[in-house]
Design a protein around this motif. Structure first.
Motif, PDB file in Angstrom:
ATOM      1  N   CYS A  80     -16.097  37.389   3.477  1.00 14.16           N
ATOM      2  CA  CYS A  80     -15.590  38.585   4.203  1.00 14.16           C
ATOM      3  C   CYS A  80     -15.993  39.746   3.631  1.00 14.16           C
ATOM      4  CB  CYS A  80     -14.084  38.107   4.577  1.00 14.16           C
ATOM      5  SG  CYS A  80     -14.000  36.686   5.650  1.00 14.16           S
ATOM      6  N   ILE A  81     -15.706  39.956   2.563  1.00 17.99           N
ATOM      7  CA  ILE A  81     -15.873  41.267   1.578  1.00 17.99           C
ATOM      8  C   ILE A  81     -17.352  41.617   1.922  1.00 17.99           C
ATOM      9  CG2 ILE A  81     -16.355  42.217  -0.692  1.00 17.99           C
ATOM     10  CD1 ILE A  81     -13.361  41.891   0.182  1.00 17.99           C
ATOM     11  N   GLY A  82     -18.296  40.815   1.590  1.00 17.54           N
ATOM     12  CA  GLY A  82     -19.608  41.089   2.015  1.00 17.54           C
ATOM     13  C   GLY A  82     -20.097  41.568   3.447  1.00 17.54           C
ATOM     14  N   LEU A  83     -19.337  40.698   4.432  1.00 19.37           N
ATOM     15  CA  LEU A  83     -19.759  41.161   5.918  1.00 19.37           C
ATOM     16  C   LEU A  83     -19.026  42.348   6.349  1.00 19.37           C
ATOM     17  CD1 LEU A  83     -20.761  39.466   8.356  1.00 19.37           C
ATOM     18  CD2 LEU A  83     -18.054  38.895   8.846  1.00 19.37           C
ATOM     19  N   THR A  84     -18.081  43.012   5.614  1.00 24.17           N
ATOM     20  CA  THR A  84     -17.510  44.067   6.066  1.00 24.17           C
ATOM     21  C   THR A  84     -17.615  45.274   5.239  1.00 24.17           C
ATOM     22  OG1 THR A  84     -15.360  43.634   4.801  1.00 24.17           O
ATOM     23  CG2 THR A  84     -15.338  43.042   7.190  1.00 24.17           C
ATOM     24  N   THR A 127     -23.526  52.199   3.805  1.00 25.42           N
ATOM     25  CA  THR A 127     -23.821  53.611   3.698  1.00 25.42           C
ATOM     26  C   THR A 127     -25.199  53.779   3.384  1.00 25.42           C
ATOM     27  OG1 THR A 127     -21.356  53.896   2.961  1.00 25.42           O
ATOM     28  CG2 THR A 127     -23.035  55.653   2.696  1.00 25.42           C
ATOM     29  N   GLY A 128     -25.553  52.797   2.569  1.00 26.39           N
ATOM     30  CA  GLY A 128     -26.906  52.686   1.924  1.00 26.39           C
ATOM     31  C   GLY A 128     -28.163  52.647   3.173  1.00 26.39           C
ATOM     32  N   SER A 129     -27.679  52.006   3.992  1.00 28.57           N
ATOM     33  CA  SER A 129     -28.972  51.642   5.373  1.00 28.57           C
ATOM     34  C   SER A 129     -28.870  52.782   5.999  1.00 28.57           C
ATOM     35  CB  SER A 129     -28.635  50.405   5.959  1.00 28.57           C
ATOM     36  OG  SER A 129     -28.855  49.219   5.157  1.00 28.57           O
ATOM     37  N   ALA A 130     -27.566  53.586   6.332  1.00 29.51           N
ATOM     38  CA  ALA A 130     -27.404  54.614   7.208  1.00 29.51           C
ATOM     39  C   ALA A 130     -27.884  55.878   6.289  1.00 29.51           C
ATOM     40  CB  ALA A 130     -25.986  54.985   7.331  1.00 29.51           C
ATOM     41  N   ILE A 136     -24.228  36.737   0.696  1.00 31.03           N
ATOM     42  CA  ILE A 136     -24.522  36.154   2.195  1.00 31.03           C
ATOM     43  C   ILE A 136     -23.788  36.991   3.303  1.00 31.03           C
ATOM     44  CG2 ILE A 136     -24.507  34.194   3.493  1.00 31.03           C
ATOM     45  CD1 ILE A 136     -24.816  32.550   1.142  1.00 31.03           C
ATOM     46  N   GLY A 137     -22.467  37.281   3.020  1.00 34.77           N
ATOM     47  CA  GLY A 137     -21.734  38.205   3.873  1.00 34.77           C
ATOM     48  C   GLY A 137     -22.605  39.582   4.130  1.00 34.77           C
ATOM     49  N   VAL A 138     -22.809  40.094   3.121  1.00 33.65           N
ATOM     50  CA  VAL A 138     -23.858  41.394   3.149  1.00 33.65           C
ATOM     51  C   VAL A 138     -24.953  41.083   3.829  1.00 33.65           C
ATOM     52  CG1 VAL A 138     -24.951  43.128   1.893  1.00 33.65           C
ATOM     53  CG2 VAL A 138     -23.029  42.523   1.082  1.00 33.65           C
ATOM     54  N   ALA A 139     -25.572  40.154   3.650  1.00 38.70           N
ATOM     55  CA  ALA A 139     -27.036  39.782   4.445  1.00 38.70           C
ATOM     56  C   ALA A 139     -26.714  39.845   6.026  1.00 38.70           C
ATOM     57  CB  ALA A 139     -27.576  38.442   4.108  1.00 38.70           C
ATOM     58  N   VAL A 140     -25.696  39.422   6.350  1.00 41.64           N
ATOM     59  CA  VAL A 140     -25.170  39.107   7.752  1.00 41.64           C
ATOM     60  C   VAL A 140     -24.708  40.473   8.522  1.00 41.64           C
ATOM     61  CG1 VAL A 140     -24.039  38.344   9.776  1.00 41.64           C
ATOM     62  CG2 VAL A 140     -24.878  36.856   7.753  1.00 41.64           C
ATOM     63  N   GLY A 141     -23.913  41.205   7.599  1.00 43.19           N
ATOM     64  CA  GLY A 141     -23.442  42.214   7.887  1.00 43.19           C
ATOM     65  C   GLY A 141     -24.367  43.573   7.894  1.00 43.19           C
ATOM     66  N   ALA A 142     -25.386  43.503   7.044  1.00 42.92           N
ATOM     67  CA  ALA A 142     -26.377  44.690   7.116  1.00 42.92           C
ATOM     68  C   ALA A 142     -27.215  44.676   8.488  1.00 42.92           C
ATOM     69  CB  ALA A 142     -27.246  44.397   6.114  1.00 42.92           C
ATOM     70  N   VAL A 143     -27.539  43.539   8.928  1.00 40.89           N
ATOM     71  CA  VAL A 143     -28.179  43.574  10.280  1.00 40.89           C
ATOM     72  C   VAL A 143     -27.324  44.111  11.340  1.00 40.89           C
ATOM     73  CG1 VAL A 143     -29.737  42.125  11.876  1.00 40.89           C
ATOM     74  CG2 VAL A 143     -29.730  42.091   9.257  1.00 40.89           C
ATOM     75  N   VAL A 144     -26.031  43.494  11.486  1.00 41.11           N
ATOM     76  CA  VAL A 144     -24.963  43.721  12.483  1.00 41.11           C
ATOM     77  C   VAL A 144     -24.754  45.145  12.413  1.00 41.11           C
ATOM     78  CG1 VAL A 144     -22.657  43.203  13.512  1.00 41.11           C
ATOM     79  CG2 VAL A 144     -24.179  41.318  12.380  1.00 41.11           C
ATOM     80  N   GLN A 145     -24.333  45.703  11.270  1.00 39.33           N
ATOM     81  CA  GLN A 145     -24.091  47.080  11.082  1.00 39.33           C
ATOM     82  C   GLN A 145     -25.300  48.029  11.565  1.00 39.33           C
ATOM     83  OE1 GLN A 145     -21.410  48.541   7.968  1.00 39.33           O
ATOM     84  NE2 GLN A 145     -20.895  46.235   7.588  1.00 39.33           N
ATOM     85  N   GLY A 146     -26.413  47.667  11.030  1.00 41.64           N
ATOM     86  CA  GLY A 146     -27.790  48.582  11.436  1.00 41.64           C
ATOM     87  C   GLY A 146     -27.811  48.368  12.920  1.00 41.64           C
ATOM     88  N   ARG A 147     -27.789  47.445  13.611  1.00 41.06           N
ATOM     89  CA  ARG A 147     -28.077  47.432  14.907  1.00 41.06           C
ATOM     90  C   ARG A 147     -27.121  48.306  15.698  1.00 41.06           C
ATOM     91  NH1 ARG A 147     -30.323  42.008  17.761  1.00 41.06           N
ATOM     92  NH2 ARG A 147     -31.736  42.329  16.074  1.00 41.06           N
ATOM     93  N   LEU A 148     -25.812  48.306  15.446  1.00 38.45           N
ATOM     94  CA  LEU A 148     -24.578  48.958  15.874  1.00 38.45           C
ATOM     95  C   LEU A 148     -24.968  50.394  15.486  1.00 38.45           C
ATOM     96  CD1 LEU A 148     -21.515  46.877  15.082  1.00 38.45           C
ATOM     97  CD2 LEU A 148     -22.559  47.107  17.457  1.00 38.45           C
ATOM     98  N   PHE A 189     -33.796  49.206   8.001  1.00 40.54           N
ATOM     99  CA  PHE A 189     -33.133  49.152   6.588  1.00 40.54           C
ATOM    100  C   PHE A 189     -32.057  48.001   6.389  1.00 40.54           C
ATOM    101  CE2 PHE A 189     -34.743  53.511   6.797  1.00 40.54           C
ATOM    102  CZ  PHE A 189     -35.523  53.377   5.781  1.00 40.54           C
ATOM    103  N   GLY A 190     -31.447  47.588   7.472  1.00 41.34           N
ATOM    104  CA  GLY A 190     -30.361  46.818   7.320  1.00 41.34           C
ATOM    105  C   GLY A 190     -31.173  45.178   7.148  1.00 41.34           C
ATOM    106  N   TRP A 191     -32.324  44.904   7.856  1.00 40.34           N
ATOM    107  CA  TRP A 191     -33.057  43.698   7.183  1.00 40.34           C
ATOM    108  C   TRP A 191     -33.676  43.860   5.919  1.00 40.34           C
ATOM    109  CZ3 TRP A 191     -32.545  39.399   9.757  1.00 40.34           C
ATOM    110  CH2 TRP A 191     -32.444  39.442  11.020  1.00 40.34           C
ATOM    111  N   VAL A 192     -33.978  44.926   5.411  1.00 38.97           N
ATOM    112  CA  VAL A 192     -34.307  44.969   4.056  1.00 38.97           C
ATOM    113  C   VAL A 192     -33.060  44.581   3.165  1.00 38.97           C
ATOM    114  CG1 VAL A 192     -35.119  46.686   2.207  1.00 38.97           C
ATOM    115  CG2 VAL A 192     -36.266  46.634   4.531  1.00 38.97           C
ATOM    116  N   LEU A 193     -32.043  45.244   3.302  1.00 30.12           N
ATOM    117  CA  LEU A 193     -30.665  44.907   2.545  1.00 30.12           C
ATOM    118  C   LEU A 193     -30.497  43.241   2.606  1.00 30.12           C
ATOM    119  CD1 LEU A 193     -28.494  45.693   0.801  1.00 30.12           C
ATOM    120  CD2 LEU A 193     -27.223  46.706   2.764  1.00 30.12           C
TER     121      LEU A 193
END
Length: 420
Positions: A125-129, A133-136, A70-82, A351-355
Motif C-alpha cells: 500500500c505504501i508503494g501504491l500510494t 513526483t519523478g514521473s511528473a 510492486i506497489g510502486v510498479a502498479v501505482g506509477a502507471v495508474v498515477q501516470g495515466r491519471l 515515464f510511469g511504465w519506466v518506473l
C-alpha cells in the motif's frame, strides 16, 4: 553538429543544462521535486534496515521491501495515466493523503511486531500510494522545452539528480538506523516526500498542466508501442541488478561486522555514476539509441560481476565505484528513448511504465537476492545479477529494431526533430 543530430543522439552541453534549469516556470517545480525525490532511496533502505532490525531476518526484510516496489510498479502507471488525463495536481494531492495514512499504519504494524503477511500487504500500500513526483517532473520538461539539446540536458539532469539522491539516501539511512528509534529514517523520509510532492503539485507550472491531447490507443496505453515494450525490458533488467545489489551489499557489511556501513557502501557506486554521467551526456556512446540500450545493460552486468571478487569491504567499495559508472548513462538513455517511442499524449504514463519496469526489476532482484544471500552468500547474489543483466541485454539486442524514430506512434514533434 546540428541540434537535430544532437537530439537524436541524446547529446547535451553544459550550456544546455543552464538553459534547461533557467527556463521560465522550471525553477519552482525543479526545487520541489528535489525535496520530494531525495528520500526515495532513503525510505527503501530505511524500511529494509528497520524491518531487519525488528525481525532479525534479511529474507523477511527483502520481502517487505519488494512488496513496496510492486506497489510502486502498479501505482506509477495508474498515477501516470491519471496525470495525462486530468493534469498532475489532483492525482498527486490524492496520492499524498493516502500515502500518509498508509505509512502511519505500517509503522504501527512494525512496532507491534505484526505478522509478515500483514507487513507485506501494508508495504504494498505504501508503494501504491507513493506520490509519483519523478514521473511528473520528467514529463513536465517535455511541456516546458522543445525537442533538442536543452530537453536532453533536462532529462540528463533528472537522471544525475536521482543519482545524487541515491548517494545521500542510503548514507543517511545507514546513519539513522543507529538512532534510538530504528524507524527514524523511514519517518523522516516520508515527511520530506510529502512536503516536496505537495509543493510540486501546487506550483504554477504544474497547476497549468491540463489534460493531454491523446492519439487513439488501446487499453495498454503507452505500452502499446513496440518500442516502449523493448524499453521496458531494458529498464526491468536495470532494476533487477539494482535490486540484487541493494540487498547483497548490506548483507556483506553485516557479515563483516559493520552493519551501519551497508548504506554508505550503496552510496559509493552513485558517486562514480554522477561523475561519469555528466561526462557521458557530453559524448554518449554508442551513438544510436537502439544499440545503446543493450550495450549499456550488458556492460553494467559485467561490471557488477566484479563485486563478487573482493574479500574485504574496502575492496567491495572500489568494485562498486567501477560498477556505478554505467548507472546514470542508462537512466538518461531510458528518458531519451521515451521521446522516440512513446505514443502521443502519454508522456506521464510512459515515464510511469519506466518506473514500473525498474521497480518490478528491483522487487524481483531483492526477493531473490535475500534468499541467495542467506543460502549462498553475497557473491552468489552478485554473480546471479550479472547473469540476469547479460541475458536480458541479449533480448533487448534482438528487439533493437523496434526502437526507431520513424515508428508509427511517435509524436509528430519528436519525429520531425529526429528526421529534420
Amino acid at each position: 553538429m546540428s541540434q537535430s543530430a544532437q537530439a537524436a543522439e541524446g547529446r547535451a552541453s553544459l550550456a544546455d543544462y543552464r538553459a534547461a534549469l533557467t527556463t521560465p516556470g522550471a525553477r519552482g517545480p525543479a526545487a520541489a521535486s528535489v525535496l520530494a525525490r531525495l528520500p526515495i532511496a532513503m525510505i527503501g533502505i530505511s524500511a529494509l534496515l528497520y524491518v531487519q532490525r525488528t525481525t532479525g531476518s534479511f529474507a523477511i526484510a527483502g520481502l517487505v521491501s519488494a512488496s513496496a516496489l510492486i506497489g510502486v510498479a502498479v501505482g506509477a502507471v495508474v498515477q501516470g495515466r491519471l496525470m495525462d488525463r486530468f493534469g498532475p495536481t489532483r492525482p498527486l494531492l490524492t496520492a499524498i493523503g493516502l500515502f500518509l495514512t498508509a505509512m502511519t499504519v505500517l509503522i504501527i504494524a512494525i512496532e507491534s511486531r505484526a505478522p509478515t503477511p500483514m507487513l507485506v500487504a501494508l508495504s504494498a500500500c505504501i508503494g501504491l500510494t507513493e506520490p509519483m513526483t519523478g514521473s511528473a517532473s520528467r514529463a513536465l520538461w517535455s511541456r516546458l522545452l522543445p525537442p533538442g539539446p536543452a530537453r536532453n540536458a533536462a532529462f540528463s539532469y533528472e537522471a544525475i539528480s536521482m543519482e545524487v539522491f541515491f548517494i545521500l539516501g542510503p548514507g543517511i539511512a545507514g546513519l539513522l538506523i543507529a538512532a534510538p528509534w530504528p524507524g527514524t529514517g523511514m519517518a523522516l523520509g516520508a515527511a520530506c516526500m510529502i512536503l516536496g510532492a505537495t509543493c510540486f503539485a501546487l506550483s504554477p507550472a504544474v497547476r497549468a498542466w491540463g489534460p493531454a491531447e491523446r492519439s487513439a490507443g488501446s487499453l495498454l496505453g503507452a505500452l502499446a508501442s513496440p518500442g516502449m515494450r523493448t524499453l521496458a525490458i531494458a529498464v526491468f533488467g536495470f532494476g533487477v541488478v539494482l535490486g540484487f545489489v541493494e540487498v547483497a551489499v548490506p548483507a556483506a557489511s553485516t557479515q563483516a561486522g559493520h552493519p551501519a556501513v551497508g548504506g554508505l557502501l550503496l552510496s559509493v557506486w552513485s558517486v562514480s555514476s554522477v561523475g561519469f554521467g555528466v561526462a557521458y551526456s557530453l559524448r554518449p556512446w554508442p551513438r544510436t539509441m537502439p544499440v545503446r540500450l543493450p550495450v549499456l545493460l550488458g556492460g553494467f552486468g559485467a561490471l557488477v560481476a566484479l563485486l563478487a571478487l573482493p574479500g574485504t569491504l574496502w575492496g567491495l567499495a572500489l568494485a562498486m565505484l567501477a560498477a556505478g559508472a554505467l548507472i546514470t548513462p542508462q537512466s538518461t538513455t531510458h528518458s531519451a528513448v521515451i521521446e522516440v517511442v512513446a505514443p502521443k499524449g502519454t508522456a506521464a504514463e510512459a515515464f510511469g511504465w519506466v518506473l514500473t519496469a525498474v521497480t518490478l526489476g528491483l522487487a524481483a532482484g531483492q526477493s531473490v537476492s535475500g534468499y541467495l544471500v542467506e543460502h549462498g552468500g553475497p557473491p552468489t547474489a552478485f554473480l546471479t545479477a550479472a547473469g540476469a543483466a547479460v541475458l536480458l541485454a541479449v533480448v533487448v539486442w534482438l528487439l533493437r529494431g523496434t526502437v526507431r524514430a520513424g515508428a508509427k506512434d511517435v509524436p509528430e514533434p519528436v519525429r520531425m526533430a529526429a528526421t529534420s
